[in-house]
Scaffold this motif. Structure first.
Motif, PDB file in Angstrom:
ATOM      1  N   GLU A  71      29.762  42.692  41.339  1.00  0.00           N
ATOM      2  CA  GLU A  71      30.506  43.462  40.343  1.00  0.00           C
ATOM      3  C   GLU A  71      30.286  44.959  40.523  1.00  0.00           C
ATOM      4  OE1 GLU A  71      29.486  41.854  36.516  1.00  0.00           O
ATOM      5  OE2 GLU A  71      30.076  39.825  37.126  1.00  0.00           O
ATOM      6  N   MET A 128      32.512  45.996  43.288  1.00  0.00           N
ATOM      7  CA  MET A 128      33.894  46.071  42.811  1.00  0.00           C
ATOM      8  C   MET A 128      34.172  47.414  42.157  1.00  0.00           C
ATOM      9  SD  MET A 128      34.530  42.494  40.826  1.00  0.00           S
ATOM     10  CE  MET A 128      33.641  41.029  41.280  1.00  0.00           C
ATOM     11  N   SER A 154      35.487  39.182  46.442  1.00  0.00           N
ATOM     12  CA  SER A 154      36.324  39.428  45.266  1.00  0.00           C
ATOM     13  C   SER A 154      37.507  40.295  45.656  1.00  0.00           C
ATOM     14  CB  SER A 154      35.528  40.116  44.157  1.00  0.00           C
ATOM     15  OG  SER A 154      35.263  41.460  44.507  1.00  0.00           O
ATOM     16  N   THR A 198      40.188  42.747  43.501  1.00  0.00           N
ATOM     17  CA  THR A 198      40.373  43.348  42.180  1.00  0.00           C
ATOM     18  C   THR A 198      41.685  44.115  42.149  1.00  0.00           C
ATOM     19  OG1 THR A 198      38.999  45.209  42.907  1.00  0.00           O
ATOM     20  CG2 THR A 198      37.923  43.506  41.638  1.00  0.00           C
ATOM     21  N   TYR A 239      40.777  46.159  34.794  1.00  0.00           N
ATOM     22  CA  TYR A 239      41.168  45.524  36.046  1.00  0.00           C
ATOM     23  C   TYR A 239      40.932  44.025  35.987  1.00  0.00           C
ATOM     24  CZ  TYR A 239      36.163  45.774  37.359  1.00  0.00           C
ATOM     25  OH  TYR A 239      34.798  45.651  37.400  1.00  0.00           O
ATOM     26  N   ALA A 294      39.738  40.749  38.286  1.00  0.00           N
ATOM     27  CA  ALA A 294      38.979  40.392  39.481  1.00  0.00           C
ATOM     28  C   ALA A 294      39.083  38.887  39.711  1.00  0.00           C
ATOM     29  CB  ALA A 294      37.520  40.799  39.336  1.00  0.00           C
ATOM     30  N   GLU A 318      44.154  48.587  44.237  1.00  0.00           N
ATOM     31  CA  GLU A 318      43.447  47.321  44.376  1.00  0.00           C
ATOM     32  C   GLU A 318      42.316  47.484  45.381  1.00  0.00           C
ATOM     33  OE1 GLU A 318      46.820  44.948  45.537  1.00  0.00           O
ATOM     34  OE2 GLU A 318      46.338  45.165  47.655  1.00  0.00           O
TER      35      GLU A 318
END
Length: 925
Positions: free
Chosen positions: A177, A180, A283, A285, A340, A342, A451
């Motif tokens: 995370e 991200m 991931s 996002t 956002y 994810a 993105e």
């Protein structure tokens, strides 16, 4: 109050009646400072308060997280460093907390008592505007970071926030995370870790800390939210006179700047030796635009529930099949300037991870061309609207509302936009047939200019890398505040056709809650994990009536929530007697009761179990969920494992919700191909057992009319379709051998628990809170640096001490063992004892939300706990003297000295304390 009216330095700017809160939402401004105030004026007796500040980080030192902790360590008027813990132990508040978000920090509380509300409001305002940390560097060092030397060892960094964040970043999910955020926001404050990155926290100096406080903690950068039935004019007068009226206007912080659209990829290697080989994490996002467009954000939640909310949802199913993986997750990061979406996978290989973005694009394109399906979308709208109306969860409704409003204020969005939803959901239903959701899906996943992708891969070896004021104790309540005891709601028990019906007489706002309790106490212990697995499979398998895709639509269309699980209930009169229940809970709007009962019957009796691929997938998912729990909430699992050594209920729980269940799933996974036929036979045996009405109890919460309808529906259902068996006996099992054990997990911190059998009386309940908020808080948190600690004294006579995100193991065990010495030297004044009683009674009397209260009342019935038992405990609590508490020293000495120890945690810390354990096991490789 009317628009334009001026009240004690505040001016009313806007006012609107909002149906969702059954009251007025009033926006106000403090004229001399510009502080923003929002009032939700309704008749809820649970009054809530929040004071918050925009706090925009410039690095990952966690300065605002440390500030959040530090300001609650004493203030000019209330200098006691244990301010926060004293709030918890002395107040009648139902909720007291402080929370650091990526761009704002808030201090909310909720209480019913008016005097308590005024006290807590003053403590909070004095803490944030006049904290002692401005002149006491030791507070900063305790809560943030400092060097610590012990027993001739090299200096080590310690600190409450430092250790908390070490625990957070012991999870690869947290690291992903973080990657991200860095990928999505390379130029804004969201690229930083607001809570603090462990390696960066020690870069924060005390001088920088003070400068951040002066910049952000001021009235002009402040928001205050009030909720419920209260004398607002009295509050405004006090806030202006004592605080805001003495302050000057300054420049408020602006919301986080907008990140211009970017497309980025981040790759990071993780230490395989430290975390174990957990495969590759990936991931993708996607920006969801501006926070301020709440209608569009509501539509996003509906869209994602429709296409990704269940394993059989059209996009999730397509992704799982195309990638050949057992699980894929999504989450929506809301509450920031640019929310956002994810989509992530974990524990996979590099090739599969590299295909994630392509497969997402392919599946989104397919749905845009073929359509999502009207039924799928309408069922998602129904499910989301139910959740909005119910306001579920453990926090009081007022707290949910003040937090929502603070989220909006931090981004420049008005309070009404954050609360209103009814008109939006009406509109969403009209848009289903217009292709709106397919267009929204295209915008987000196929045509998005903003993105990012993030990947984590294992690495074999780690890389280098003015005027004096009188001070006061915390304001206390009087003994009179303890005398009022609200009447308990009633449980009406009735028998018909061999079924016991419980009618829980609690207001439920048009929602019906039903629970079925099947007695499975005669299950052999080795069969219990299969019953748990069966409960996890319900709703994930097709039935004889519906395919899995159809079943998902039916559940979303007609139900609020549906879940099955196991629960053990210890008899109130004899802890050797335990009932084991298979439980199914269903909630719905009352008008949907016929559908809800039919679906419950279908799930229990008509689920088709001959689905080995889905069963294998569920086993993998359950193991992953447990592994995540071990790392993030290891205190719960350590306490549960310890209990399996000394009480029957603990032994049962360990089989269906603990380390034993995790190991059971591992064995199934290892031999699944060879054993799948036997696994299905075991599951079918459980299903057949539930078709018998042995000691079936059905609980209902809702209106009297709905209860009558429910009885008729059950009488005509399959629940009444089979002969009654004999009454089952009590659950039989063996306790785990030994007195102490440790389990190594990939974590920088540890979770330590000590448990044993004690009495459950009023004075013991009070003593448990005193140990938590006095002895353990000082030894484990303030001195040891753990993020949390507590002692629990439960009605099943289980006593437990535990620590949370603890840098120590050996030291914590020693502190637990020495608790009785603290009790020997205990000295309490009359007011201090009264303060403890106030907090204890508030916790004991607290009325939770409807669903939680109904489950608690069911538990009282199933445990055969009479109202007079609870009254006796409460009376014993109120009458407890200092001498009574000190006389419990022998009981405490026996418990702490002989109790069972269990640790989940860091390898090095466990190995340092290896002599404390009968055995040490590597739980997660």
């Amino acid at each position: 109050m009317e628009i334009g009216e001026k009240i004690y330095g505040f001016e009313v700017k806007e006012k609107k009646y909002v149906r969702e809160v059954e009251g007025d939402i009033i926006q106000m401004e403090h004229l001399s400072t510009g502080a923003q105030v929002v009032v939700i004026d309704n008749q809820d007796v649970k009054k809530s308060f929040l004071v918050g500040f925009r706090t925009i980080p410039k690095d990952s030192t966690g300065v605002f997280h440390i500030l959040e902790h530090s300001v609650l360590n004493g203030s000019r008027r209330y200098p006691d460093k244990a301010t926060f813990v004293n709030l918890m132990k002395h107040s009648m508040a139902e909720f007291v907390n402080a929370i650091t978000y990526p761009d704002h920090t808030v201090y909310p509380f909720c209480t019913e008592n008016e005097k308590d509300f005024m006290n807590l409001m003053d403590v909070y305002l004095n803490a944030v505007f006049c904290p002692n940390v401005l002149t006491d560097k030791e507070i900063f060092e305790q809560e943030g970071w400092h060097f610590q030397c012990e027993d001739g060892k090299a200096p080590e960094i310690n600190g409450v926030v430092y250790n908390e964040m070490k625990g957070v970043f012991s999870s690869l999910d947290s690291i992903l995370e973080d990657e991200m955020s860095k990928a999505m926001f390379p130029e804004t404050a969201y690229r930083f870790v607001a809570g603090g990155f462990p390696d960066t926290i020690p870069a924060l100096s005390y001088e920088e800390f003070l400068e951040y406080y002066r910049t952000f903690y001021n009235a002009s950068n402040c928001c205050i939210v009030l909720y419920g039935r209260m004398n607002t004019e009295q509050l405004f007068e006090y806030i202006d006179k004592v605080y805001l009226g003495k302050m000057k206007r300054s420049k408020p912080a602006k919301p986080v700047m907008l990140q211009k659209p970017v497309k980025r990829i981040r790759n990071k290697l993780y230490d395989k030796e430290k975390f174990g080989d957990q495969g590759v994490f990936a991931s993708c996002t996607y920006s969801l635009g501006d926070f301020d467009n709440r209608e569009r954000m509501n539509a996003v939640y509906i869209l994602m529930q429709a296409i990704m909310g269940e394993d059989e949802a059209p996009m999730k199913k397509g992704l799982i099949q195309s990638l050949g993986i057992p699980e894929i997750q999504y989450f929506i990061m809301d509450g920031i300037r640019q929310p956002y979406l994810a989509v992530k996978i974990k524990n996979t290989d590099k090739e599969t991870a590299g295909r994630l973005k392509t497969v997402i694009t392919e599946q989104a394109d397919r749905l845009c061309r073929e359509g999502i399906g009207e039924e799928v979308l309408v069922s998602a709208i129904n499910r989301l609207e139910f959740w909005m109306r119910e306001k579920g969860g453990s926090r009081p409704e007022g707290i949910e509302y003040v937090l929502d409003i603070a989220d909006g204020w931090a981004q420049g969005t008005g309070p009404c936009e954050m609360i209103e939803f009814e008109e939006t959901y009406v509109k969403m239903r009209t848009l289903v047939k217009e292709g709106y959701f397919e267009s929204l899906l295209r915008e987000i996943l196929l045509e998005n200019a903003h993105e990012a992708e993030a990947y984590l891969e294992p690495l074999e070896k780690a890389e280098e890398k003015g005027k004096e004021e009188e001070t006061e104790d915390l304001p206390g309540l009087s003994a009179d505040d303890l005398l009022h005891k609200k009447d308990e709601p009633l449980t009406r028990a009735e028998e018909e056709s061999g079924i016991t019906y419980l009618r829980q007489e609690i207001p439920s706002k048009g929602v019906a809650y039903q629970s079925c309790y099947f007695d499975i106490s005669d299950l052999k212990p080795e069969k219990v994990p299969y019953a748990k697995l069966f409960s996890e499979l319900l709703g994930s398998l097709p039935t004889r009536t519906h395919s899995l895709e159809e079943l998902v639509i039916e559940k979303n269309m007609w139900l609020g929530n549906a879940r099955a699980y196991l629960e053990a209930y210890t008899n109130a009169d004899d802890i050797r007697h335990v009932r084991l229940k298979f439980v199914m809970d269903i909630s719905c709007l009352e008008q949907n009761l016929p559908r809800a009962v039919k679906l419950g019957e279908e799930l229990l009796y008509d689920t088709i179990l001959e689905q080995p691929e889905i069963i294998l997938k569920r086993i993998r998912q359950s193991r992953m969920e447990l592994e995540r729990g071990f790392v993030t909430s290891g205190n719960s699992y350590a306490s549960g494992r310890a209990a399996a050594h000394y009480m029957l209920e603990g032994a049962a729980r360990e089989r269906y919700n603990g380390i034993h269940y995790y190991q059971f799933l591992g064995k199934l996974l290892k031999n699944f191909d060879a054993d799948q036929g036997q696994i299905i036979r075991e599951l079918k045996e459980i299903q057949e057992k539930l078709c018998r009405k042995s000691n079936l109890v059905m609980s209902f919460t809702g209106t009297e009319k709905a209860y009558g309808d429910f009885r008729q529906l059950i009488a005509a259902s399959g629940f009444c379709g089979s002969a009654r068996e004999r009454e089952p006996g009590w659950y039989q099992d063996k306790l785990l051998p030994g007195k102490s054990e440790a389990f190594i997990i990939p974590s920088e911190v540890s979770y330590v628990a000590l448990g044993g059998i004690g009495e459950y009386t009023g004075k013991d309940y009070l003593l448990g809170r005193m140990v938590s908020f006095d002895y353990l808080w000082a030894k484990i948190r303030a001195e040891g640096g753990a993020y949390g600690c507590q002692m629990s004294v439960l009605p099943n006579q289980s006593w437990t001490m535990s620590s949370y995100r603890d840098p120590n193991v050996k030291r914590t065990i020693e502190a637990f063992r020495n608790t009785s010495s603290w009790l020997k030297d205990l000295e309490l004044g009359e007011q201090e004892l009264l303060n403890y009683k106030i907090g204890a009674v508030a916790g004991y009397d607290r009325t939770p939300k409807t669903y939680v209260q109904a489950k608690r009342m069911d538990s009282w019935y199933l445990r055969q706990e009479e109202p007079q038992v609870r009254a006796k405990v409460r009376e014993g609590l109120l009458k407890a003297s200092e001498e009574d508490l000190k006389n419990r020293r022998q009981a405490m000495e026996s418990f702490a000295g002989e109790g069972t120890v269990c640790v989940l945690g860091n390898r090095a810390r466990i190995e340092e304390a290896a002599g404390q354990f009968d055995n040490v096991t590597v739980l997660m490789e």
